[in-house]
Design an enzyme around this catalytic site. Structure first.
Site, short mmCIF file in Angstrom:
data_model
loop_
_atom_site.label_atom_id
_atom_site.label_comp_id
_atom_site.label_asym_id
_atom_site.label_seq_id
_atom_site.Cartn_x
_atom_site.Cartn_y
_atom_site.Cartn_z
N TYR A 1 -18.71 -69.33 7.95
CA TYR A 1 -18.75 -70.29 9.06
C TYR A 1 -20.03 -71.11 9.02
O TYR A 1 -20.01 -72.34 9.10
CB TYR A 1 -18.64 -69.52 10.39
CG TYR A 1 -18.58 -70.40 11.61
CD1 TYR A 1 -17.37 -70.97 12.02
CD2 TYR A 1 -19.72 -70.65 12.38
CE1 TYR A 1 -17.30 -71.76 13.15
CE2 TYR A 1 -19.66 -71.45 13.51
CZ TYR A 1 -18.45 -72.00 13.90
OH TYR A 1 -18.40 -72.80 15.02
N SER B 1 -22.42 -76.99 14.69
CA SER B 1 -22.76 -75.76 15.42
C SER B 1 -24.24 -75.50 15.22
O SER B 1 -24.82 -75.96 14.22
CB SER B 1 -21.97 -74.58 14.83
OG SER B 1 -22.48 -73.35 15.29
P1 NAI Z 1 -11.09 -73.23 20.01
O1 NAI Z 1 -10.58 -72.17 19.12
O2 NAI Z 1 -10.63 -73.25 21.41
O3 NAI Z 1 -10.81 -74.68 19.39
C1 NAI Z 1 -10.68 -74.93 18.01
C2 NAI Z 1 -9.50 -75.86 17.90
O4 NAI Z 1 -9.33 -76.28 16.54
C3 NAI Z 1 -8.21 -75.15 18.32
O5 NAI Z 1 -7.52 -75.96 19.25
C4 NAI Z 1 -7.46 -75.00 17.03
O6 NAI Z 1 -6.08 -74.99 17.19
C5 NAI Z 1 -7.96 -76.23 16.27
N1 NAI Z 1 -7.68 -76.14 14.85
C6 NAI Z 1 -7.96 -75.13 14.00
N2 NAI Z 1 -7.46 -75.41 12.77
C7 NAI Z 1 -6.87 -76.63 12.86
C8 NAI Z 1 -6.17 -77.46 11.96
N3 NAI Z 1 -5.94 -77.08 10.70
N4 NAI Z 1 -5.72 -78.66 12.39
C9 NAI Z 1 -5.92 -79.05 13.67
N5 NAI Z 1 -6.54 -78.30 14.59
C10 NAI Z 1 -7.00 -77.11 14.19
O7 NAI Z 1 -12.67 -73.14 19.96
P2 NAI Z 1 -13.77 -74.24 20.37
O8 NAI Z 1 -14.96 -73.49 20.73
O9 NAI Z 1 -13.21 -75.20 21.32
O10 NAI Z 1 -14.03 -74.94 18.96
C11 NAI Z 1 -14.10 -76.35 18.80
C12 NAI Z 1 -15.11 -76.66 17.73
O11 NAI Z 1 -16.40 -76.30 18.22
C13 NAI Z 1 -14.92 -75.89 16.44
O12 NAI Z 1 -15.18 -76.75 15.35
C14 NAI Z 1 -15.97 -74.80 16.52
O13 NAI Z 1 -16.37 -74.35 15.25
C15 NAI Z 1 -17.07 -75.55 17.25
N6 NAI Z 1 -18.08 -74.74 17.90
C16 NAI Z 1 -17.79 -73.95 18.96
C17 NAI Z 1 -18.78 -73.21 19.58
C18 NAI Z 1 -18.52 -72.34 20.77
O14 NAI Z 1 -19.44 -71.63 21.20
N7 NAI Z 1 -17.33 -72.36 21.37
C19 NAI Z 1 -20.16 -73.23 19.10
C20 NAI Z 1 -20.37 -74.14 18.00
C21 NAI Z 1 -19.37 -74.85 17.43
#
Ligand code: NAI
Length: 260
Positions: A164, A151
């Protein structure tokens, strides 16, 4: 696509595993990897979602897909997911290490539980998936590309982001450590550092007055579209980046470099 471009960016013959594929960035990465020619394994705890998405993607691209249960906080679950992937489609040569959670809180309010949950998923979970992936790639003998979703909060910091941002800074440093040790086996490890993209992790915040104000003050004055994040991942996944490893690549409309 010309043979030249396809030779650099095409993913035919590769097997990609996406961790955290049930929503947001992970779902979009899975779609794109299949469109680029890879066989795709969609890993998530919410198996109903990845099973439906797996069918949707296969119908869309005609590619091979597989949904597997995956909880990054459990080594047994991660190992099982990789074993199932190998059995059905072959050892993954591309791994999008993408699962993450966020618990925004003022630093004085964070609890032991907030710290443990965030670190266990965002940092230890990515370490665990990365290590299991690298062991499988080493045994497979073909090398591979691991892409950790860090991130811009791993590069800089904002209010209410202590746990985070600390976890994501750890992901950036872990990416570099993995890259220098695993290069000898042609395993590349890079981090992608998204700015703000509206997904389930941040939609409430981005819709709030504070979120809107933050976006207005950013250089691009808006959140990114997922279609603007995917190509950076595809570049890191593909032969185009065969000499690129240990990098933390921001995709953020210059959000992370602005000082004031
Ligand atoms: P999101 O909440 O839609 O996706 C996160 C995913 O990780 C979800 O599908 C969730 O179920 C899964 N997850 C959480 N804990 C888990 C576990 N124990 N085992 C397996 N899966 C698990 O949000 P997003 O934005 O798609 O996030 C994806 C990645 O991108 C994350 O690592 C987040 O920190 C990172 N990120 C997102 C940003 C944004 O602006 N959306 C910015 C920077 C980083």
């Amino acid at each position: 696509m010309s043979d030249y471009v396809n030779g650099i960016f095409g993913l035919k013959g590769q097997v990609a595993l996406v961790a955290g594929a049930s929503s947001g960035i992970g779902s979009e990465f899975a779609r794109a990897l299949s469109r680029a020619g890879a066989d795709v394994v969609l890993g998530a705890r919410r198996t109903d979602r990845v099973e439906a998405l797996s069918v949707e993607i296969a119908n869309d691209t005609g590619g091979r897909t597989l949904a597997v249960e995956l909880d990054v906080t459990s080594r047994e679950s991660v190992e099982k997911a990789f074993a199932k992937a190998k059995e059905a489609l072959g050892t993954p040569t591309i791994v999008c290490n993408n699962a993450g959670i966020a618990r925004p809180n003022w630093a004085l309010e964070d609890t032991e539980e907030d710290w443990d949950a965030t670190m266990n998923t965002n940092l230890k979970g990515m370490w665990r998936v990365g290590q299991v992936a690298a062991k499988a790639m080493l045994e497979n003998g073909k090398g591979g590309s691991i892409i950790n979703t860090a991130s811009i909060l791993g590069l800089g910091v904002g209010p209410q982001q202590l746990t985070y941002a600390t976890s994501k800074a750890g992901v950036v440093q872990m990416t570099r450590a993995m890259a220098i040790e695993w290069q000898r086996w042609s395993i590349r490890v890079n981090a992608i550092c998204p700015g703000y993209f509206k997904t389930e992790i941040n939609d409430t915040f981005l819709d709030s007055d504070l979120g809107q104000q933050m976006l207005k003050q950013s250089p691009a004055k808006r959140a990114g579209n997922l279609s603007e994040l995917v190509p950076a991942m595809l570049m890191l996944a593909s032969p185009a980046s065969s000499f690129t490893t240990g990098v933390a690549l921001p995709v953020d409309g210059a959000h992370s470099v602005r000082l004031a």
